[in-house]
Every structure is written in C-alpha cells, then in structure tokens.
Design a protein around this motif. Structure first.
Motif, mmCIF file in Angstrom:
data_model
loop_
_atom_site.group_PDB
_atom_site.id
_atom_site.type_symbol
_atom_site.label_atom_id
_atom_site.label_comp_id
_atom_site.label_asym_id
_atom_site.label_seq_id
_atom_site.Cartn_x
_atom_site.Cartn_y
_atom_site.Cartn_z
ATOM 1 N N PHE A 29 -12.387 2.369 2.892
ATOM 2 C CA PHE A 29 -12.427 2.972 4.209
ATOM 3 C C PHE A 29 -11.002 3.159 4.708
ATOM 4 C CE2 PHE A 29 -12.235 -1.540 4.970
ATOM 5 C CZ PHE A 29 -11.402 -1.690 6.069
ATOM 6 N N PRO A 30 -10.746 4.269 5.391
ATOM 7 C CA PRO A 30 -9.401 4.530 5.902
ATOM 8 C C PRO A 30 -9.190 3.852 7.249
ATOM 9 C CG PRO A 30 -10.804 6.411 6.339
ATOM 10 C CD PRO A 30 -11.651 5.403 5.590
ATOM 11 N N ALA A 31 -7.968 3.498 7.519
ATOM 12 C CA ALA A 31 -7.589 2.935 8.808
ATOM 13 C C ALA A 31 -6.213 3.461 9.161
ATOM 14 C CB ALA A 31 -7.587 1.412 8.754
ATOM 15 N N GLU A 32 -5.916 3.458 10.453
ATOM 16 C CA GLU A 32 -4.595 3.866 10.931
ATOM 17 C C GLU A 32 -4.063 2.795 11.871
ATOM 18 O OE1 GLU A 32 -4.561 7.668 12.787
ATOM 19 O OE2 GLU A 32 -5.555 8.687 11.122
ATOM 20 N N SER A 33 -2.770 2.545 11.778
ATOM 21 C CA SER A 33 -2.115 1.605 12.682
ATOM 22 C C SER A 33 -0.818 2.218 13.171
ATOM 23 C CB SER A 33 -1.824 0.277 11.974
ATOM 24 O OG SER A 33 -3.015 -0.336 11.546
ATOM 25 N N ARG A 34 -0.486 1.907 14.418
ATOM 26 C CA ARG A 34 0.750 2.418 14.998
ATOM 27 C C ARG A 34 1.722 1.266 15.229
ATOM 28 N NH1 ARG A 34 0.629 7.659 16.738
ATOM 29 N NH2 ARG A 34 -1.431 8.661 16.722
ATOM 30 N N ASN A 43 2.972 6.079 12.505
ATOM 31 C CA ASN A 43 1.519 6.149 12.372
ATOM 32 C C ASN A 43 1.196 5.999 10.884
ATOM 33 O OD1 ASN A 43 -1.194 6.647 12.517
ATOM 34 N ND2 ASN A 43 -1.004 8.793 13.093
ATOM 35 N N ILE A 44 0.699 4.821 10.519
ATOM 36 C CA ILE A 44 0.557 4.474 9.102
ATOM 37 C C ILE A 44 -0.909 4.434 8.688
ATOM 38 C CG2 ILE A 44 1.043 2.755 7.335
ATOM 39 C CD1 ILE A 44 3.540 4.107 8.434
ATOM 40 N N ALA A 45 -1.258 5.268 7.696
ATOM 41 C CA ALA A 45 -2.604 5.270 7.120
ATOM 42 C C ALA A 45 -2.711 4.182 6.059
ATOM 43 C CB ALA A 45 -2.898 6.634 6.497
ATOM 44 N N GLN A 46 -3.876 3.531 6.017
ATOM 45 C CA GLN A 46 -4.144 2.479 5.034
ATOM 46 C C GLN A 46 -5.538 2.716 4.450
ATOM 47 O OE1 GLN A 46 -2.852 -1.457 7.041
ATOM 48 N NE2 GLN A 46 -2.913 0.075 8.658
ATOM 49 N N HIS A 47 -5.597 2.955 3.159
ATOM 50 C CA HIS A 47 -6.868 3.264 2.511
ATOM 51 C C HIS A 47 -7.400 2.005 1.821
ATOM 52 C CE1 HIS A 47 -6.669 7.569 3.356
ATOM 53 N NE2 HIS A 47 -5.367 7.444 3.171
ATOM 54 N N HIS A 48 -8.057 1.167 2.594
ATOM 55 C CA HIS A 48 -8.558 -0.102 2.083
ATOM 56 C C HIS A 48 -9.684 0.118 1.071
ATOM 57 C CE1 HIS A 48 -6.212 -2.252 5.028
ATOM 58 N NE2 HIS A 48 -6.741 -1.528 6.003
ATOM 59 N N GLY A 49 -9.764 -0.787 0.137
ATOM 60 C CA GLY A 49 -10.816 -0.720 -0.863
ATOM 61 C C GLY A 49 -10.319 -1.234 -2.192
ATOM 62 N N SER A 50 -11.225 -1.304 -3.156
ATOM 63 C CA SER A 50 -10.868 -1.885 -4.444
ATOM 64 C C SER A 50 -9.890 -1.016 -5.236
ATOM 65 C CB SER A 50 -12.126 -2.117 -5.276
ATOM 66 O OG SER A 50 -12.812 -0.890 -5.503
ATOM 67 N N ARG A 51 -9.831 0.277 -4.941
ATOM 68 C CA ARG A 51 -8.965 1.164 -5.722
ATOM 69 C C ARG A 51 -7.497 0.807 -5.527
ATOM 70 N NH1 ARG A 51 -6.147 5.912 -4.998
ATOM 71 N NH2 ARG A 51 -5.895 7.180 -6.884
ATOM 72 N N LEU A 52 -7.050 0.667 -4.286
ATOM 73 C CA LEU A 52 -5.655 0.339 -4.019
ATOM 74 C C LEU A 52 -5.409 -1.164 -3.941
ATOM 75 C CD1 LEU A 52 -4.413 2.989 -1.416
ATOM 76 C CD2 LEU A 52 -3.838 2.777 -3.825
ATOM 77 N N GLY A 53 -6.449 -1.934 -3.638
ATOM 78 C CA GLY A 53 -6.269 -3.373 -3.569
ATOM 79 C C GLY A 53 -5.180 -3.772 -2.591
ATOM 80 N N VAL A 54 -4.236 -4.607 -3.061
ATOM 81 C CA VAL A 54 -3.202 -5.130 -2.169
ATOM 82 C C VAL A 54 -2.166 -4.078 -1.767
ATOM 83 C CG1 VAL A 54 -3.447 -7.476 -3.021
ATOM 84 C CG2 VAL A 54 -1.835 -5.936 -4.144
ATOM 85 N N ALA A 55 -2.197 -2.894 -2.355
ATOM 86 C CA ALA A 55 -1.256 -1.837 -1.976
ATOM 87 C C ALA A 55 -1.687 -1.118 -0.704
ATOM 88 C CB ALA A 55 -1.118 -0.823 -3.106
ATOM 89 N N ALA A 56 -2.932 -1.330 -0.257
ATOM 90 C CA ALA A 56 -3.471 -0.551 0.856
ATOM 91 C C ALA A 56 -2.925 -0.933 2.232
ATOM 92 C CB ALA A 56 -4.999 -0.644 0.864
ATOM 93 N N PRO A 57 -2.853 -2.217 2.584
ATOM 94 C CA PRO A 57 -2.519 -2.559 3.963
ATOM 95 C C PRO A 57 -1.021 -2.674 4.231
ATOM 96 C CG PRO A 57 -3.146 -4.542 2.801
ATOM 97 C CD PRO A 57 -3.281 -3.411 1.813
ATOM 98 N N VAL A 58 -0.698 -2.693 5.512
ATOM 99 C CA VAL A 58 0.641 -3.059 5.964
ATOM 100 C C VAL A 58 0.671 -4.584 6.056
ATOM 101 C CG1 VAL A 58 2.318 -2.960 7.841
ATOM 102 C CG2 VAL A 58 0.964 -0.920 7.257
ATOM 103 N N TRP A 59 1.522 -5.220 5.272
ATOM 104 C CA TRP A 59 1.605 -6.673 5.264
ATOM 105 C C TRP A 59 2.641 -7.156 6.275
ATOM 106 C CZ3 TRP A 59 -2.076 -9.270 2.776
ATOM 107 C CH2 TRP A 59 -2.781 -8.615 1.755
ATOM 108 N N GLU A 60 2.454 -8.386 6.747
ATOM 109 C CA GLU A 60 3.338 -8.941 7.782
ATOM 110 C C GLU A 60 4.793 -9.002 7.324
ATOM 111 O OE1 GLU A 60 2.810 -9.713 10.929
ATOM 112 O OE2 GLU A 60 0.753 -8.989 10.758
ATOM 113 N N ALA A 61 5.014 -9.208 6.031
ATOM 114 C CA ALA A 61 6.390 -9.272 5.530
ATOM 115 C C ALA A 61 7.108 -7.935 5.692
ATOM 116 C CB ALA A 61 6.401 -9.710 4.072
ATOM 117 N N ALA A 62 6.358 -6.823 5.588
ATOM 118 C CA ALA A 62 6.964 -5.507 5.805
ATOM 119 C C ALA A 62 7.350 -5.327 7.271
ATOM 120 C CB ALA A 62 5.996 -4.407 5.372
ATOM 121 N N LEU A 63 6.485 -5.779 8.173
ATOM 122 C CA LEU A 63 6.796 -5.690 9.600
ATOM 123 C C LEU A 63 7.978 -6.580 9.945
ATOM 124 C CD1 LEU A 63 3.178 -5.752 11.085
ATOM 125 C CD2 LEU A 63 4.582 -3.765 10.467
#
Length: 228
Positions: A29-34, A43-63
């Motif tokens: 499922f897609p999500a957007e965060s600002r 405005n960052i899109a994140q395509h959560h799901g098994s296909r991207l796995g850990v590559a999908a979200p914005v992680w706290e270390a990046a912030l």
C-alpha cells in the motif's frame, strides 16, 4: 570457478539488504509523508509491502541525518555527493535541494520509488544535477569514481553478511577529500555496534558526532586513515 562462487555469495548477501518476503509489512500500500528541513518541504512516497521490504519507509536514522545537516548548516553547494542504500531517497533529495550534485543509489528494486520521490520534490534545475542509479555493494562499486566530497548512508548497517561488502565499497568511493556520514539505529541484535566500534575503525578514521539516546541513533563522521 572460485570467483563465480564468491560473486554468487556476494549477490546472495546483497539480496538480503532489500528482503522481499520478510513479512515486515502487510499487503502493498502506498503512503505519503511530509517533512520540513532547511526551509524545504519534502513530500515522500513510501510503497510499503513485501516487494520493497525495508527499503519502503522513511527510517528515523534518515530523519536524524537530515536534522543534523540542518542544525550544523553543512555546505553542500557544488559538492559531489553519493548516497548509499537510499530507500526513499529523502537524504539525497534534501542534499540536492541544498545545492549538491547528488548520485542517489540503491539496489535496482528500490530505484522506481527513489525516482518518484526525486521528481516529486526537485525543481527542473536540480533534476539535471541529480542522478538515480543502481549500486550493489562489493559488486559494481568500481564503476563509480572516487572523487565524491560526501558519501552518505542512513540505516544501512543492519545485516552482518553485507558489512565486508560495504567496507569494500567505501574504500573505493572514499578519496582523500571525502567525508562519510553514517546515521544508524544501534541495533544490538544486528551487530551494528560491532560494525562501528570494531570493523569500521580498522579501515577508516571514525568519530561519533551525534547521539540520540531516546531513539538509540548514532551519527558517525568517517574519513580516510592518515598515512602519517
């Protein structure tokens, strides 16, 4: 024969960097965060799901790394910058907006999400100075130059089998003028502490420049070892 086996083992390790079937997320499922850093709204899109796995979200270390750049007013204007294991590309996108000539890299499976976010957030003049391309640690790193001013990585230290591949890649990419910033959640179960306290200092000069106790996130500034 031996070389082929080594390459296959390396590829197997790299595949685990972006696991596709760990069950970390529900159905895709897609999500957007600002986010807002350095006067820029992202405005960052994140395509959560098994296909991207850990590559999908914005992680706290990046912030945390983006916050660090803002707080310390790092100058990226006209600098050559490479981001490793970019995931969503948020760090590289911010650095591009701050004037860097940025190459944003990850495994091929993550590039479509990065490209989407690049086009969402960068004006035309910055798009012309920002590249998105595949980089598999320890395999095709020699195709990249060693003249980057900055090399960045956020939450890329979590799979022990990939650590030698990452070290090999950093050794090639990091020239005498290069500064590496690595932001990481310090996960005991993933040997993250071992990487930063034991493995990395063998090959590089490393300094802890930021610590978030509540999130258990460290940022390290890394450079070539002096020959003196």
């Amino acid at each position: 024969m031996a070389a082929s086996r080594v390459a296959s083992e390396a590829e197997a390790g790299l595949e685990s960097v972006c696991p596709q079937d760990l069950g970390l997320f529900a159905d895709t499922f897609p999500a957007e965060s600002r986010y807002r850093f350095c006067g820029h709204e992202l405005n960052i899109a994140q395509h959560h799901g098994s296909r991207l796995g850990v590559a999908a979200p914005v992680w706290e270390a990046a912030l945390a790394l983006c916050d660090y750049f803002e707080e310390h007013k790092l100058n990226f204007w006209g600098k050559k910058v490479l981001e490793l294991g970019a995931g969503t590309g948020i760090v590289g996108i911010l650095v591009s907006l701050l004037g860097g000539d940025v190459t944003i890299t990850d495994l091929p499976i993550a590039l479509k999400q990065i490209e989407e976010n690049v086009h969402r957030n960068l004006p035309m003049e910055r798009l012309a100075r920002t590249k998105v391309c595949a980089l598999s640690w320890g395999l095709d790193h020699m195709e990249f130059p060693s003249n980057f001013d900055f090399i960045l990585g956020a939450d890329i230290i979590y799979l022990k089998d990939t650590y030698p591949l990452l070290i090999r890649t950093l050794q090639h990419l990091c020239g005498p003028q290069s500064t590496i910033y690595l932001s990481s959640k310090m996960r005991q179960g993933h040997s993250t502490v071992l990487f930063f306290e034991t493995l990395l200092p063998v090959h590089f000069t490393s300094k802890l420049v930021f610590r978030d106790e509540s999130e258990n996130i460290n940022i390290y500034k890394v450079t070539q070892k002096s020959n003196i």
